[in-house]
Design a protein around this motif. Structure first.
Motif, mmCIF file in Angstrom:
data_model
loop_
_atom_site.group_PDB
_atom_site.id
_atom_site.type_symbol
_atom_site.label_atom_id
_atom_site.label_comp_id
_atom_site.label_asym_id
_atom_site.label_seq_id
_atom_site.Cartn_x
_atom_site.Cartn_y
_atom_site.Cartn_z
ATOM 1 N N GLN A 51 68.036 48.125 138.309
ATOM 2 C CA GLN A 51 67.250 47.789 139.339
ATOM 3 C C GLN A 51 65.923 48.691 139.533
ATOM 4 N N MET A 52 66.251 49.850 138.896
ATOM 5 C CA MET A 52 65.214 50.814 138.778
ATOM 6 C C MET A 52 64.199 50.619 137.772
ATOM 7 N N GLU A 101 63.492 47.199 137.033
ATOM 8 C CA GLU A 101 62.631 46.194 137.598
ATOM 9 C C GLU A 101 61.511 46.609 138.235
ATOM 10 N N ILE A 102 61.774 47.691 139.072
ATOM 11 C CA ILE A 102 60.593 48.297 139.880
ATOM 12 C C ILE A 102 59.403 48.730 138.546
ATOM 13 N N GLN A 103 60.054 49.369 137.457
ATOM 14 C CA GLN A 103 59.404 50.012 136.577
ATOM 15 C C GLN A 103 58.449 48.841 135.756
ATOM 16 N N ARG A 104 59.075 47.781 135.315
ATOM 17 C CA ARG A 104 58.693 46.711 134.775
ATOM 18 C C ARG A 104 57.240 45.946 135.588
ATOM 19 N N ASN A 105 57.828 45.778 136.742
ATOM 20 C CA ASN A 105 56.724 45.215 137.694
ATOM 21 C C ASN A 105 55.437 46.338 137.803
ATOM 22 N N ALA A 106 55.714 47.433 137.902
ATOM 23 C CA ALA A 106 54.630 48.442 138.038
ATOM 24 C C ALA A 106 53.662 48.433 136.450
ATOM 25 N N TRP A 154 62.370 60.175 140.569
ATOM 26 C CA TRP A 154 61.834 58.683 140.992
ATOM 27 C C TRP A 154 61.286 59.362 142.421
ATOM 28 N N THR A 175 71.156 57.750 136.352
ATOM 29 C CA THR A 175 70.780 56.564 135.771
ATOM 30 C C THR A 175 72.059 56.006 134.918
ATOM 31 N N ARG A 200 57.394 49.046 129.441
ATOM 32 C CA ARG A 200 57.432 47.728 130.111
ATOM 33 C C ARG A 200 58.650 46.758 129.547
ATOM 34 N N ILE A 236 60.490 58.028 145.967
ATOM 35 C CA ILE A 236 60.974 56.988 146.738
ATOM 36 C C ILE A 236 60.552 57.224 148.173
#
Length: 58
Positions: A16-17, A19-24, A56, A8, A40, A58
């Motif tokens: 990018q990672m 963005e996935i975390q924030r959406n989840a 992660w 990271t 978040r 994946i």
């Protein structure tokens, strides 16, 4: 799916990672009715300066 260690320290990859975390976490926040989940609101710069590796799914 598999669990992988991902570096990271690369800002673009960390962003990018995250963005996935924030959406989840946005979905989770909606489900539980609580919007103050700290993870978040992390950003790529602080995240890319962390230990350097994360696991992660994946």
């Amino acid at each position: 799916m598999e669990l992988r260690e991902i570096q990271t320290t690369d800002y673009r990859l960390a962003e990018q990672m995250l963005e996935i975390q924030r959406n989840a976490y946005a979905v989770e926040a909606e489900l539980i009715g609580f919007d103050e989940i700290p993870a978040r609101y992390e950003n790529g710069r602080s995240h890319s300066k962390s230990a350097g590796y994360e696991l992660w799914l994946i």
